[in-house]
Design a protein around this motif. Structure first.
Motif, mmCIF file in Angstrom:
data_model
loop_
_atom_site.group_PDB
_atom_site.id
_atom_site.type_symbol
_atom_site.label_atom_id
_atom_site.label_comp_id
_atom_site.label_asym_id
_atom_site.label_seq_id
_atom_site.Cartn_x
_atom_site.Cartn_y
_atom_site.Cartn_z
ATOM 1 N N ALA A 34 0.761 -48.142 -117.825
ATOM 2 C CA ALA A 34 1.165 -47.611 -119.132
ATOM 3 C C ALA A 34 2.606 -47.130 -119.143
ATOM 4 C CB ALA A 34 0.235 -46.468 -119.514
ATOM 5 N N GLU A 63 -2.177 -45.484 -115.134
ATOM 6 C CA GLU A 63 -0.994 -44.699 -115.526
ATOM 7 C C GLU A 63 0.282 -45.486 -115.215
ATOM 8 O OE1 GLU A 63 -3.590 -43.511 -113.965
ATOM 9 O OE2 GLU A 63 -4.160 -41.553 -114.778
ATOM 10 N N PHE A 64 0.272 -46.172 -114.086
ATOM 11 C CA PHE A 64 1.423 -47.007 -113.704
ATOM 12 C C PHE A 64 1.652 -48.083 -114.767
ATOM 13 C CE2 PHE A 64 2.408 -51.217 -111.960
ATOM 14 C CZ PHE A 64 3.728 -51.015 -111.565
ATOM 15 N N LYS A 88 -6.735 -47.754 -98.654
ATOM 16 C CA LYS A 88 -7.034 -46.373 -99.059
ATOM 17 C C LYS A 88 -6.078 -45.920 -100.155
ATOM 18 C CE LYS A 88 -9.095 -44.061 -95.096
ATOM 19 N NZ LYS A 88 -8.868 -43.095 -94.032
ATOM 20 N N TYR A 89 -4.790 -46.201 -99.947
ATOM 21 C CA TYR A 89 -3.792 -45.806 -100.950
ATOM 22 C C TYR A 89 -3.995 -46.571 -102.253
ATOM 23 C CZ TYR A 89 -1.335 -42.618 -97.936
ATOM 24 O OH TYR A 89 -1.024 -41.528 -97.158
ATOM 25 N N TYR A 147 -6.808 -45.072 -104.438
ATOM 26 C CA TYR A 147 -6.494 -43.846 -105.185
ATOM 27 C C TYR A 147 -5.270 -43.997 -106.090
ATOM 28 C CZ TYR A 147 -9.897 -41.312 -102.387
ATOM 29 O OH TYR A 147 -11.064 -40.881 -101.813
ATOM 30 N N PHE A 148 -4.535 -45.109 -105.937
ATOM 31 C CA PHE A 148 -3.292 -45.249 -106.707
ATOM 32 C C PHE A 148 -3.592 -45.253 -108.216
ATOM 33 C CE2 PHE A 148 0.206 -47.702 -108.647
ATOM 34 C CZ PHE A 148 1.269 -46.948 -108.190
ATOM 35 N N PRO A 149 -2.875 -44.438 -108.995
ATOM 36 C CA PRO A 149 -3.156 -44.353 -110.443
ATOM 37 C C PRO A 149 -2.638 -45.585 -111.193
ATOM 38 C CG PRO A 149 -1.315 -42.927 -109.883
ATOM 39 C CD PRO A 149 -1.774 -43.536 -108.606
ATOM 40 N N ILE A 194 -5.040 -48.753 -94.001
ATOM 41 C CA ILE A 194 -4.440 -47.606 -94.691
ATOM 42 C C ILE A 194 -3.989 -47.952 -96.114
ATOM 43 C CG2 ILE A 194 -2.217 -48.059 -93.520
ATOM 44 C CD1 ILE A 194 -3.378 -44.563 -94.361
#
Lengths: 341, 132
Positions: free
Chosen positions: A189, A186-187, A177-178, A181-183, A174
């Motif tokens: 920056a 953006e994190f 999967k996260y 997709y985790f951005p 699991i």
């Protein structure tokens, strides 16, 4: 008038504190780790702790590498379940306390932790105990880091225990999967650290009925003194989250979870060294948990290029249960047997 | 009668737990759900980055150091501390290497047994005892 208000506020404050203490009970003063210890070295946030062993205990020192995601004392929450207490009775036992990293270390790469910091700790232990190599036990991501270290410095590690340590992230369940997709850009920056409360919330999120089941279990067992002792100690640990340094978190998600570079043998340290599993020589025990949803069994497999002698023990428990649950003693004994043979 | 009611409540609670568990488990494993949630987190983080930048500009306009700048200074200090630790370790290794040949020539009796196993001083010379 203002004076009266002040004294009233102070009075209310005292009442609130009293109520909180009464409600929290043992939890309020519960120690962070129960085995007596002393800090023998520190560098920045990182400290090296030495646990007090009985007189005359000697042998190859054991260095414990806990996870960066949470506090180390999950391995030492109560006297009854403590791995550390057991180890300290057998041999000189040390542990790296990663402390509470803040934004001042947000720019440090993951290799700062799995290579530089661990090497410093090993160096200190070797100087203090007059040995040339140490045994190591890594828990969770700490196991991943200990494994990487044993690839980089094969001469410094004799035995290695990987306690529910994810190594092969190709099918990491699991969390993979996260992570996918985790951005992460953006994190990177916007933040210098991954807040501990957010990490803790994500662990709860993937087990949506966990809190309900825990409350139900509490309702069933709260009259048992031994249950309450462990429950309070665990709640104390859960309520003590740690922030994850930003750049290290970025590398954990991209290099390990997304690209699986450790297993591929292409993970690089910040100073350009390759983390090569084929260089490893440490005798290794893979100690994993059959019901682990954080590091599922397949993730604890070592790379095919790793030719070091490896044995495996699977304990029928979960990721945290292996350290504090009813099968924790078996897990601890397996590690002790492996280290002493 | 009362026991029957209690049993019914327990049965109902168990059914609810099972149903909710299955439903929520499916939800948190659903890729579409994870993807949408990640987009929402990405939007929050982008907003935070924009807000921080605007705040930095306001602080600069007032000739005041911003939080970002202070963090950068702290990170520089961390780098300096790291370099100092590396240098002191190298110095210790050098001193050890120098001391070893001298120790070999020294008479064995002059080397106290206790000192040979004495722990090295902590890096910051303030080893702390942790109490239970």
């Amino acid at each position: 008038m203002i004076g009266n208000m002040d004294s009233m506020v102070q009075h209310l404050d005292a009442i609130a504190e009293h109520v909180m203490r009464k409600t929290a009970g043992e939890l309020d003063t519960y120690p962070r780790g129960v085995t007596p210890r002393e800090e023998v070295y520190n560098a920045g946030n990182v400290s090296l702790l030495r646990f007090i062993s009985p007189e005359g205990v000697e042998g190859t020192p054991l260095l414990i590498i806990p996870s960066l995601i949470n506090r180390w004392y999950v391995l030492d929450v109560t006297e009854e379940t403590s791995f550390i207490k057991q180890f300290a009775q057998q041999r000189p036992t040390y542990l790296i306390d990663w402390g509470y990293p803040g934004e001042e270390v947000g720019h440090l790469p993951l290799s700062h932790y799995y290579h530089r910091s661990i090497k410093r700790a090993v160096r200190q232990i070797c100087r203090q105990t007059d040995v040339e190599k140490v045994d190591m036990l890594g828990y969770c991501i700490g196991g991943t880091m200990a494994y990487a270290f044993s690839c980089l410095e094969p001469d410094l590690v004799d035995h290695l225990v990987l306690l529910t340590a994810p190594i092969d992230f190709a099918d990491a369940g699991i969390f993979a999967k996260y992570a996918e997709y985790f951005p992460i850009e953006e994190f990177s920056a916007s933040m210098n650290k991954m807040p501990g409360w957010l990490l803790a919330a994500s662990f709860q999120f993937v087990q949506p009925m966990g809190l309900y089941q825990k409350t139900k279990m509490f309702n069933d067992k709260f009259e048992s003194e031994s249950f309450m002792k462990l429950y309070n100690a665990m709640e104390r640990w859960i309520a003590d989250p740690v922030d994850f340094p930003g750049k290290a978190y970025y590398e954990l998600i991209t290099d390990l979870y997304k690209k699986n570079l450790l297993t591929k043998g292409t993970l690089m340290t910040a100073d350009g060294q390759t983390v090569d599993p084929s260089a490893r020589r440490a005798k290794t025990l893979v100690l994993n948990a059959g019901k682990d949803h954080i590091a599922p069994l397949v993730t604890t497999e070592l790379p095919a290029s790793d030719l070091a002698p490896v044995s495996k023990v699977t304990i029928p428990s979960g990721h945290i249960g292996i350290t504090t649950g009813r099968n924790a003693k078996d897990a601890c004994q397996s590690a002790i047997d492996f280290l002493t043979n | 009668m009362f026991t029957m009611g209690e049993d019914m409540m327990k049965q109902w609670a168990n059914n609810w737990e099972k149903m909710m568990g299955e439903h929520l488990e499916k939800l948190v494993h659903n890729e579409k759900f994870i993807s949408e949630m990640s987009k929402s987190i990405a939007a929050t983080m982008t907003g935070k980055a924009f807000y921080s930048k605007a705040l930095d500009e306001q602080m600069a306009a007032m000739n005041l150091p911003s939080r970002t700048e202070i963090i950068k200074i702290m990170q520089k200090l961390t780098d300096i501390e790291e370099r100092l630790i590396d240098l002191s370790e190298r110095f210790e290794d050098f001193a050890d290497a120098q001391a070893k040949p001298a120790a070999k020539t020294a008479p064995v009796a002059e080397k106290p047994a206790a000192a040979a196993h004495a722990p090295a001083p902590a890096h910051d010379s303030k080893a702390k005892k942790h109490k239970k």
